[in-house]
Structure formats: structure tokens, C-alpha cells
Design a protein around this motif. Structure first.
Motif, PDB file in Angstrom:
ATOM      1  N   TRP A  85       0.864  -1.180   0.000  1.00  0.00           N
ATOM      2  CA  TRP A  85       0.000   0.000   0.000  1.00  0.00           C
ATOM      3  C   TRP A  85       0.896   1.224   0.000  1.00  0.00           C
ATOM      4  N   ASP A  86       1.095   1.816  -1.199  1.00  0.00           N
ATOM      5  CA  ASP A  86       2.012   2.952  -1.285  1.00  0.00           C
ATOM      6  C   ASP A  86       1.248   4.258  -1.088  1.00  0.00           C
ATOM      7  N   ILE A  87       0.450   4.301  -0.030  1.00  0.00           N
ATOM      8  CA  ILE A  87      -0.294   5.525   0.265  1.00  0.00           C
ATOM      9  C   ILE A  87       0.178   6.031   1.620  1.00  0.00           C
ATOM     10  N   GLN A  88       0.290   7.392   1.736  1.00  0.00           N
ATOM     11  CA  GLN A  88       0.888   7.967   2.949  1.00  0.00           C
ATOM     12  C   GLN A  88      -0.141   8.156   4.067  1.00  0.00           C
ATOM     13  N   ALA A  89      -1.117   7.278   4.139  1.00  0.00           N
ATOM     14  CA  ALA A  89      -2.138   7.441   5.193  1.00  0.00           C
ATOM     15  C   ALA A  89      -1.553   7.039   6.533  1.00  0.00           C
ATOM     16  N   GLY A  90      -2.005   7.728   7.604  1.00  0.00           N
ATOM     17  CA  GLY A  90      -1.458   7.462   8.934  1.00  0.00           C
ATOM     18  C   GLY A  90      -1.548   5.999   9.320  1.00  0.00           C
ATOM     19  N   TYR A  91      -2.725   5.367   9.046  1.00  0.00           N
ATOM     20  CA  TYR A  91      -2.894   3.988   9.502  1.00  0.00           C
ATOM     21  C   TYR A  91      -1.976   3.025   8.752  1.00  0.00           C
ATOM     22  N   VAL A  92      -1.548   3.409   7.543  1.00  0.00           N
ATOM     23  CA  VAL A  92      -0.599   2.572   6.802  1.00  0.00           C
ATOM     24  C   VAL A  92       0.820   2.831   7.318  1.00  0.00           C
ATOM     25  N   LEU A  93       1.173   4.113   7.462  1.00  0.00           N
ATOM     26  CA  LEU A  93       2.530   4.463   7.881  1.00  0.00           C
ATOM     27  C   LEU A  93       2.842   3.956   9.290  1.00  0.00           C
ATOM     28  N   ARG A  94       1.813   3.929  10.155  1.00  0.00           N
ATOM     29  CA  ARG A  94       2.037   3.462  11.528  1.00  0.00           C
ATOM     30  C   ARG A  94       2.403   1.994  11.584  1.00  0.00           C
ATOM     31  N   ASN A  95       1.959   1.254  10.568  1.00  0.00           N
ATOM     32  CA  ASN A  95       2.125  -0.196  10.629  1.00  0.00           C
ATOM     33  C   ASN A  95       2.436  -0.752   9.238  1.00  0.00           C
ATOM     34  N   LEU A  96       3.546  -0.250   8.671  1.00  0.00           N
ATOM     35  CA  LEU A  96       3.891  -0.587   7.283  1.00  0.00           C
ATOM     36  C   LEU A  96       4.003  -2.088   7.061  1.00  0.00           C
ATOM     37  N   HIS A  97       4.371  -2.806   8.115  1.00  0.00           N
ATOM     38  CA  HIS A  97       4.672  -4.221   7.916  1.00  0.00           C
ATOM     39  C   HIS A  97       3.574  -5.141   8.419  1.00  0.00           C
ATOM     40  N   ALA A  98       2.344  -4.596   8.495  1.00  0.00           N
ATOM     41  CA  ALA A  98       1.226  -5.466   8.857  1.00  0.00           C
ATOM     42  C   ALA A  98       0.792  -6.282   7.638  1.00  0.00           C
ATOM     43  N   LEU A  99       1.144  -5.775   6.459  1.00  0.00           N
ATOM     44  CA  LEU A  99       0.655  -6.393   5.223  1.00  0.00           C
ATOM     45  C   LEU A  99       1.726  -7.270   4.593  1.00  0.00           C
ATOM     46  N   PRO A 100       1.316  -8.251   3.809  1.00  0.00           N
ATOM     47  CA  PRO A 100       2.296  -9.028   3.049  1.00  0.00           C
ATOM     48  C   PRO A 100       3.079  -8.115   2.101  1.00  0.00           C
ATOM     49  N   LYS A 101       4.216  -8.617   1.621  1.00  0.00           N
ATOM     50  CA  LYS A 101       5.101  -7.788   0.782  1.00  0.00           C
ATOM     51  C   LYS A 101       4.657  -7.829  -0.683  1.00  0.00           C
ATOM     52  N   SER A 102       4.818  -6.724  -1.356  1.00  0.00           N
ATOM     53  CA  SER A 102       4.585  -6.723  -2.799  1.00  0.00           C
ATOM     54  C   SER A 102       5.912  -6.900  -3.507  1.00  0.00           C
ATOM     55  N   GLY A 103       5.915  -7.649  -4.598  1.00  0.00           N
ATOM     56  CA  GLY A 103       7.088  -7.725  -5.457  1.00  0.00           C
ATOM     57  C   GLY A 103       7.061  -6.575  -6.453  1.00  0.00           C
ATOM     58  N   THR A 104       7.951  -6.641  -7.441  1.00  0.00           N
ATOM     59  CA  THR A 104       8.035  -5.524  -8.379  1.00  0.00           C
ATOM     60  C   THR A 104       7.666  -5.932  -9.807  1.00  0.00           C
ATOM     61  N   LYS A 105       7.398  -7.216 -10.028  1.00  0.00           N
ATOM     62  CA  LYS A 105       6.920  -7.577 -11.374  1.00  0.00           C
ATOM     63  C   LYS A 105       5.747  -8.548 -11.264  1.00  0.00           C
ATOM     64  N   ARG A 106       4.880  -8.470 -12.267  1.00  0.00           N
ATOM     65  CA  ARG A 106       3.702  -9.299 -12.213  1.00  0.00           C
ATOM     66  C   ARG A 106       4.073 -10.778 -12.313  1.00  0.00           C
ATOM     67  N   PRO A 107       3.365 -11.692 -11.711  1.00  0.00           N
ATOM     68  CA  PRO A 107       2.087 -11.479 -11.008  1.00  0.00           C
ATOM     69  C   PRO A 107       2.259 -11.203  -9.522  1.00  0.00           C
ATOM     70  N   TRP A 108       3.449 -10.724  -9.131  1.00  0.00           N
ATOM     71  CA  TRP A 108       3.717 -10.484  -7.704  1.00  0.00           C
ATOM     72  C   TRP A 108       3.678  -9.008  -7.337  1.00  0.00           C
ATOM     73  N   ASN A 109       3.299  -8.192  -8.304  1.00  0.00           N
ATOM     74  CA  ASN A 109       3.335  -6.744  -8.115  1.00  0.00           C
ATOM     75  C   ASN A 109       1.948  -6.249  -7.719  1.00  0.00           C
ATOM     76  N   VAL A 110       1.806  -5.718  -6.506  1.00  0.00           N
ATOM     77  CA  VAL A 110       0.507  -5.174  -6.091  1.00  0.00           C
ATOM     78  C   VAL A 110       0.387  -3.761  -6.642  1.00  0.00           C
ATOM     79  N   ARG A 111      -0.629  -3.568  -7.495  1.00  0.00           N
ATOM     80  CA  ARG A 111      -0.812  -2.245  -8.103  1.00  0.00           C
ATOM     81  C   ARG A 111      -2.128  -1.653  -7.618  1.00  0.00           C
ATOM     82  N   GLN A 112      -2.178  -0.347  -7.553  1.00  0.00           N
ATOM     83  CA  GLN A 112      -3.455   0.311  -7.240  1.00  0.00           C
ATOM     84  C   GLN A 112      -4.005   0.817  -8.572  1.00  0.00           C
ATOM     85  N   ASN A 113      -4.331  -0.116  -9.466  1.00  0.00           N
ATOM     86  CA  ASN A 113      -4.739   0.270 -10.812  1.00  0.00           C
ATOM     87  C   ASN A 113      -5.764  -0.739 -11.321  1.00  0.00           C
TER      88      ASN A 113
END
Ligand SMILES: Cc1cc2nc3c(=O)[nH]c(=O)nc-3n(C[C@H](O)[C@H](O)[C@H](O)COP(=O)(O)OP(=O)(O)OC[C@H]3O[C@@H](n4cnc5c(N)ncnc54)[C@H](O)[C@@H]3O)c2cc1C
Length: 506
Positions: free
Chosen positions: A448-476
Motif C-alpha cells: 500500500w504505497d499511500i501515505q495514510a497514517g494507519y498505513v505508515l504506523r504499521n507498514l509491515h502489517a501487510l504481506p510484501k509486494s514484489g516488483t513484477k507481475r504477477p507479484w506486483n501489487v498495483r493500485q490500478n
């Protein structure tokens, strides 16, 4: 998925919740959507929805503060397969809840929901390719065990038990009432009261105009400004489309138009931030009294869509400010005292009621403890595949929506992808499937590459995104929809296998 009469009996230490093809956790938008898509693709699939609360709706049942509403288009937040029939494109929370209840009844999902059933752990047994899910009922303490071949987490993305409230010095000395929007007391009387709302996110922006109708005065106290943008509750152009075409067709068209519109706004904000800032400022200034300090209260330091853009419906927040019933204060809290809040600037905000609209606590997989053959795994240590499966974790899906568009746009892709995968496995007799990241180590990026407080407070609550598909989490949404429909292969980076019928019934 084929029925599971062959599943091994559960050791009788806990009541047997039964054996299913798919166990769905959560009866919100994601869980209901999964139930529909899985049985649409494969009628007769035996599934159960385990829901810890006593009603369906998830977010739209939990959040009951005045003014709670969608802040993305309801035409994209509603299901593509069940048209939204009300006029408003921005929907009130209770209308969304009603829609979800009616939809669950209409499509026969309701009888498959087990309420008061809080999933606490899920253990995968690779000898039988089966998940064993342990549940408790918080009210009675009763526990039960369910078995399933597949687990689908429609458990949302935040902690249901606790919101986020920073430690404000002196808050215990405050003689008034402190409320968090996640747990709004139904009997809270704020008629004629002085209220301070701490925060300037979507919750504060929908709450304040509603409070201002009855409260003596509502002050929004923010450390720093947020981008607000006003849009109509009922969009005449979308209404015109809905009048011309039959309901199902118009829902599809309106849904597409709303998704495209939100996509365009996001694209302009990301590619031409200067233009977006100018447009937003111009609109804000035109809706506020002449001379209002727009640049102090509504000019953030970041670019539009670094954080979620907040929707104001029909300019109601600006109208509340213009009428004097609401005000914005941009300052920092020094401490609470008996009568309110002392600000770092030296000012004081008198309050009978303080609302801490300070956010959520991010949480993966509904806080459920996951183990593989008895060894606990942490979702945040794993890469996420096609934004919904965890690296090397078999037969498990976590449904997470977009941060920059309606949740359901991706939740529905996830539900359809799950149904397709289960169908594929069944047609070939596979009993397990998991994504596997072979080859070179992949660089990691934030899911989640959004600067929201609830994300920034706990950046590592979520699984990791890779950088190429099909492992790349996109907001698109459009890129994901094209991939899902035309590019993705079901067996790409996936490992499949089967256990013998013998071991399943051993
Ligand atoms: C105030 C607010 C407003 C929002 N507005 C929008 C919006 O306008 N547009 C948008 O796209 N998104 C919005 N969101 C995001 C919103 O959460 C999603 O729209 C959507 O409702 C999420 O659906 P879900 O079913 O995945 O999760 P949820 O709605 O959170 O439902 C999860 C369900 O799972 C159950 N559950 C969780 N853990 C367990 C467990 N361990 N065992 C059993 N049951 C469990 C919960 O009780 C709940 O019923 C908003 C969120 C909030 C908090």
C-alpha cells in the motif's frame, strides 16, 4: 469444488462445525462477493461464512457514526452482479448495509452464514490437504472446529476490536466524553453540545457536517490539512444513463463510467499535481466565505493522492463552515484539561465531547493465527501473488481492495480468480495450489504505497509486494482487469498437487 464426504472426522474435543469445500471468513462485501462468485462458477460448492459479529455488512455494520457514508462511488462499491438501485452515487452507511443484507437474502447466501463465530486460528495439514479452522463465540466462550479445503479471508484490513487513538497527555483529566467513531454510542446526545473532532480524514469530513446540524459548534482540529474535493451526491449525468437503459445494463455502464472517472482524477493528480492542486484550491475557495484562509486549512504539504483525496458531498463540509456551525483549527494538541484541549499555540478549545477520528489499526487476515503443518507463519514475511495469495501458502486467499478506487473493484476480481482457481483444480483433481516464487530474489516494495497514517504506523502489517507481475501489487483497476481477463495464466508461478483419497479419509 467437489463435495467432501471423504473428509476425516474431527477429533471430538470441540463441537464439529462441519466440513466444507470453502470456508469464507467474514460477511462483509468481500465475503458475500466470494460466496456469490464461487457458487456462480461451480453451483453446489459447499461453503460456509464464519462471521464474528451478529450481522452482515462488516464495515457498514460496525461504523454507525452520524453521516457515515461511502467516499467512493457506490456504483463501483456495489457488486457488478447486483445493481445499486437508489439514486445517490454517494451512499449512506445504513443504505449500504440494507443493500448487503438484501443481496445476501436474494442470492441465498444468508443461510450459509454462521454468526458469533470468531476465527482464531487456521492450520493447514499437508497430509490431507485440509485447513482446520478453530473458532470461538466471544459472547458464550463456546468453541468449534471447521474443516475446509480452501480458506477465503474476507476479513477486511483493520482491527475490529480497537481503533487507533494516540496517547494524548492529560486525557484522563477531561471531564467531558471521548468517543472513537469506530464505536459510536447509539445513545450519545450531542444536541447543543460543543464538540471537537480530532482528525481530518474521510471519517471527520463525513461526520462534521452531520454533527453540525445539532451540535452548538463543531471544531475540526487537524495537525495538517487534507485535500477535500466536493462532488454531487446524485450525479445527473449518471442518472440520465440509468433512465435510458434497463437496470442491469445501466449498472454496468454507470459502473464503468464511475471507475473511469475516479481513475482519471487519480491519474491527473499523480501526473499533473500542480494542475490538480490548482483545481482543488479553486473549488475550495469558491465554496468558502470570501477571505477564508484556504491555504492554512486546506493546502496540504503533500501532493493530491499521496494520501486519499477526501470527498465532500454537495459541499456540505464547506457549507457547515460557511454557516459558522463548524470551524477548522490547524494546530497541535499540547494536552487535555478538564474542559477541553490546550493547543501548542496557547489557544484552548472548549469541549463537551471530543471525537478521536484518528484512524484504524491495520490488521492482516482478521488477526487469525495461520500455521502450516503446525508451524506458524506471518503474512508480512510472504510476498503476495496477484494481490490475493501468499507465497508458498496453499489454498488460501486474502481479499483486499484498492486504496485509490472502490474496494469492490478488486474484491470482485479476487473472488472471480478464486472461483476460477478452484474450478481449475477440481477439473484436474488437484487438492492443493500455492504460488511459488522461483528464480532470482525479487526486490520488495510496499503493498500500500499511500501515505495514510494507519498505513505508515504499521507498514509491515501487510504481506510484501514484489516488483513484477504477477507479484506486483498495483493500485490500478484497469491494468488489473486487463491482466485478469486477457493476460494472467492460471498456472503462472503456481505449484499444484494432490493427495490421495486414502490420505484424505485416513
Ligand atoms: C468508515 C469507513 C468508510 C469506508 N468507505 C469506503 C468507501 O467509500 N469506498 C471503499 O471502496 N472503501 C471504503 N472503506 C473500506 C471498506 O472497509 C471496504 O469498502 C469494504 O467494506 C471492506 O469489505 P470487506 O468485506 O473486505 O471487509 P469488512 O467490511 O471489514 O468486513 C470484514 C468482516 O469480517 C469479519 N471478521 C474479521 N475478522 C474475523 C475473524 N477473525 N473471524 C470472523 N469474522 C471476522 C468482520 O466482523 C466483518 O464482518 C471504508 C472503510 C471505513 C472504515
Amino acid at each position: 469444488m467437489t463435495a467432501t464426504p471423504e473428509a476425516a472426522p474431527i477429533p471430538q474435543t470441540e463441537p464439529d462445525g462441519g466440513s466444507y469445500d470453502v470456508i469464507i471468513v467474514g460477511a462483509g462485501i468481500s465475503g458475500l462477493g466470494a460466496a456469490y462468485r464461487i457458487t456462480e462458477r461451480r453451483p453446489g460448492t459447499r461453503y460456509v461464512i464464519l462471521e464474528r459479529r451478529d450481522q452482515i455488512g462488516g464495515t457498514w455494520d460496525l461504523f454507525r457514526y452520524p453521516g457515515v457514508r461511502s467516499d467512493s462511488s457506490i456504483f463501483t462499491l456495489s457488486f457488478p452482479w447486483e445493481p445499486w438501485t437508489r439514486r445517490e452515487g454517494v451512499a449512506d452507511g445504513d443504505h449500504i448495509r440494507e443493500y448487503l443484507v438484501d443481496t445476501a437474502r436474494k442470492h441465498g447466501i444468508y443461510p450459509n452464514i454462521h454468526f458469533h463465530t470468531h476465527v482464531v486460528s487456521a492450520d493447514w495439514d499437508s497430509a490431507t490437504d485440509t485447513w482446520t479452522v478453530h473458532t470461538t463465540d466471544a459472547a458464550t466462550g463456546a468453541s468449534a472446529t471447521y474443516r475446509g479445503r480452501f480458506v477465503f479471508f474476507g476479513s477486511g484490513y483493520y482491527n475490529y476490536d480497537e481503533g487507533f487513538t494516540p496517547q494524548f497527555p492529560g486525557i484522563e483529566t477531561f471531564k467531558g466524553t471521548v468517543v472513537h467513531p469506530q464505536f459510536w454510542p447509539g445513545d450519545l446526545d450531542y444536541d447543543g453540545k460543543k464538540m471537537v473532532v480530532i482528525g481530518s480524514g474521510a471519517t471527520a469530513i463525513s461526520l462534521i457536517p452531520a454533527l453540525a446540524k445539532k451540535a452548538a459548534k463543531v471544531t475540526m482540529l487537524q495537525r495538517s490539512p487534507t485535500y477535500l474535493f466536493s462532488g454531487p451526491r446524485v450525479n445527473p449525468a449518471l442518472q440520465a444513463i440509468r433512465k435510458v437503459f434497463p437496470r442491469k445494463i445501466s449498472h454496468a455502464i454507470v459502473r464503468f463510467v464511475a471507475a473511469a472517472f475516479e481513475g482519471v482524477i487519480w491519474f491527473i493528480a499523480r501526473t499533473s499535481p500542480g494542475l490538480a492542486k490548482a483545481l482543488i484550491r479553486r473549488q475550495n475557495a469558491s465554496k468558502l466565505p470570501p477571505g477564508y484562509p484556504v491555504d492554512i486549512h486546506f493546502k496540504p504539504r503533500y501532493n493530491p493522492w499521496d494520501q486519499r483525496l477526501c470527498l465532500v458531498t454537495d459541499g456540505d463540509m464547506f457549507a457547515a463552515i460557511s454557516s459558522g456551525r463548524a470551524e477548522v483549527v490547524t494546530d497541535h494538541i499540547d494536552h487535555f484539561d478538564e474542559t477541553g484541549i490546550v493547543l501548542k499555540s496557547g489557544g484552548h478549545l472548549d469541549a463537551d465531547i471530543v471525537v478521536t477520528a484518528t484512524g484504524l489499526q491495520l490488521q492482516a487476515l482478521g488477526g487469525v493465527r495461520i500455521s502450516l503443518d503446525g508451524v506458524e507463519i506471518k503474512p508480512q514475511d510472504r510476498f503476495v501473488y496477484k494481490a490475493h495469495m501468499l507465497e508458498d501458502v496453499p489454498n488460501l486467499v486474502w481479499c483486499v481492495g484498492y486504496t485509490n478506487a472502490s474496494w469492490t473493484l478488486r474484491a470482485d476480481i479476487t473472488a472471480r480468480a478464486t472461483a476460477k482457481l478452484i474450478d481449475y483444480m477440481d477439473s484436474r483433481g488437484y487438492t492443493h495450489a500455492y504460488p511459488h516464487l522461483g528464480g532470482e530474489p525479487m526486490p520488495e516494495k510496499l503493498a500500500w504505497d499511500i501515505q495514510a497514517g494507519y498505513v505508515l504506523r504499521n507498514l509491515h502489517a501487510l504481506p510484501k509486494s514484489g516488483t513484477k507481475r504477477p507479484w506486483n501489487v498495483r493500485q490500478n483497476y484497469f491494468a488489473d482487469a486487463i491482466d485478469y481477463n486477457f493476460v494472467d495464466k492460471i498456472d503462472e508461478d503456481m505449484a499444484f498437487g494432490r493427495v490421495s483419497e486414502l490420505s484424505r479419509s485416513a
